[in-house]
Design a protein around this motif. Sequence first.
Motif, short mmCIF file in Angstrom:
data_model
loop_
_atom_site.label_atom_id
_atom_site.label_comp_id
_atom_site.label_asym_id
_atom_site.label_seq_id
_atom_site.Cartn_x
_atom_site.Cartn_y
_atom_site.Cartn_z
N UNK A 60 -5.00 8.61 -6.57
CA UNK A 60 -6.03 7.30 -6.23
C UNK A 60 -5.34 6.51 -5.73
N UNK A 61 -5.33 6.47 -4.29
CA UNK A 61 -4.57 5.39 -3.57
C UNK A 61 -5.20 4.04 -3.20
N UNK A 62 -6.64 4.69 -2.59
CA UNK A 62 -7.23 3.24 -2.29
C UNK A 62 -8.19 2.60 -3.25
N UNK A 63 -8.42 1.42 -3.05
CA UNK A 63 -9.15 0.58 -4.27
C UNK A 63 -10.56 0.39 -3.75
N UNK A 64 -11.47 0.06 -4.50
CA UNK A 64 -12.81 -0.29 -4.09
C UNK A 64 -12.84 -1.88 -4.78
N UNK A 65 -12.54 -2.68 -3.92
CA UNK A 65 -12.73 -4.19 -4.60
C UNK A 65 -14.20 -4.81 -4.66
N UNK A 66 -14.22 -5.42 -5.64
CA UNK A 66 -15.51 -6.10 -6.01
C UNK A 66 -15.55 -7.50 -5.65
N UNK A 76 -10.23 -6.12 -8.67
CA UNK A 76 -9.70 -4.61 -8.31
C UNK A 76 -9.08 -4.61 -7.03
N UNK A 77 -8.32 -5.47 -6.91
CA UNK A 77 -7.52 -5.50 -5.61
C UNK A 77 -5.89 -5.79 -5.96
N UNK A 78 -5.34 -6.09 -4.71
CA UNK A 78 -3.85 -6.51 -4.76
C UNK A 78 -3.54 -7.82 -4.17
N UNK A 129 -14.88 -1.66 2.76
CA UNK A 129 -15.59 -1.76 1.36
C UNK A 129 -15.84 -3.26 1.06
N UNK A 167 2.07 2.09 -3.44
CA UNK A 167 1.21 2.90 -4.25
C UNK A 167 1.02 4.63 -4.15
N UNK A 204 -10.46 0.11 2.60
CA UNK A 204 -10.75 -1.09 1.44
C UNK A 204 -11.26 -2.16 2.11
N UNK A 216 -19.40 -5.18 0.55
CA UNK A 216 -19.74 -5.61 -0.80
C UNK A 216 -19.93 -7.19 -0.77
N UNK A 275 0.86 -1.32 0.08
CA UNK A 275 0.03 0.05 -0.11
C UNK A 275 0.92 1.27 -0.13
#
Lengths: 115, 342
Positions: free
Chosen positions: B2-8, B25-27, A99, A52, A96, A103, A49
Amino acid sequence: MNAPERHKAYLLEDDEARVEYAKDQKIPNAGLFTIYKEDHTIGNLVRMQLLRDSDVRFAGYKLPHPLEHRCLVKVQTTGAKPKEVFLRSISDLHSEFDYLDRYFREEVLRFKEAT
Amino acid sequence: MARNRMPKVKVNEMEEHYAQFEIHDTDCSVANALRRVMIAEVVTMAVDLVTFEENTSVLNDEIIAHRLGLIPLKYQYREGETRLRDDIRTTLSSERDIQRRFRFTRECDCDEYCQWCAVKLTLGVAFDERAKHRPEREKDLPLVVTSNDLISEDNDVRPVHFETDAEADDSVDQGITIVKLAKGQELRFTAIAKLGIGKEHSKWSPVSKCVFRPQPHVHLDDDAISKLPPALRDLIIQACPAGVLGYNDDDAPPENRKLVVKNDAAILDFVDDVKTLTQRLSPTGKSMISAFASDTNFIFDIESVGSIPVDDLVLCAIYELKRKLLDLQLAVNDLKDDDDDD
């Protein structure tokens, strides 16, 4: 028997802090975070992180020894305080997972209703 | 920035004991953290202390105690009946979380153990006693002592006997075998189950399988492949082990069949073979397949041992990670500012 106690891998000692920070004496804008009783789970997560972040010039982590339960995270920034950048990364990760949590709940509900 | 992600998330399969889902969409580090926490840091309950009163079976006390530890214990929240802890600081986790009901024994203020940090299970089986109730032709057969003979004193926690009802129907036994007793033998003990995590001992690990792999992106050059004669297309399929590549419709006439990937998980291992082969077959020397592993999308396969349903397990793992991050954040915030003047 001289086997190390298992709980030493994840429970902080009474007088132990979770994190120590040491400013780098030779490199500007750099510091070393020592996170106690954490391992690759947190180390790698935080390092990736940090990388990034465009303010980060270098970020790396290591577990110095398998029997010493601490994780070292080294950060060098382009000018910002390493501590602030570190905190930023952690809160980004936290949001994250927040979220992901929401989800995942929704998606499981949707899946269960569909079947 | 855009540092943070919105994982699905996409759920492919979800049963109580098994799940396959994708995170997009994550790491890799996030997927791996999730995997590691699910294996070693999700809190469950397992037998930790056994007091034997009578053991004349062929297995000695230590072996039986070890076998008891490995029996999954399931905590079930019962609406209106389960009394949750009143000292809990957060309500962020679901009430199905075992930590809303039990404390770690080390954090409990009781002397040894109590109803808030432990569950007592008892077992008393004597061959001769049971023989009276067995059918005549089975009277002398060894008596199988199973998890079904364990009696839990707490209605919220019970041993898991089988993964599914179908498995229970198939089995001749009543549960997980602990030991077999012969004529004259007897087993009596009380077992104390406590909270723990997989890092302490793997008996507390809630998963028997927890893996992730990157999602493969496969592109097949359908035009080029359809121009090949059927025999050569069969050759491409044979370049991989059976079931990796195949036709979309096996009953269709050969010229209408399309080559498709049948096993997403395995294709990445054989893509080089297919590439070389199709380069040779092609009149232009161009390969007809390309496949690479995604950096951002991951497929998880999880099997639970039965102590926690998989959907709760994933949520517990996410919660545990959030707790860790919050803990770290507070600790960094508390650091003294004295040498931070650059």
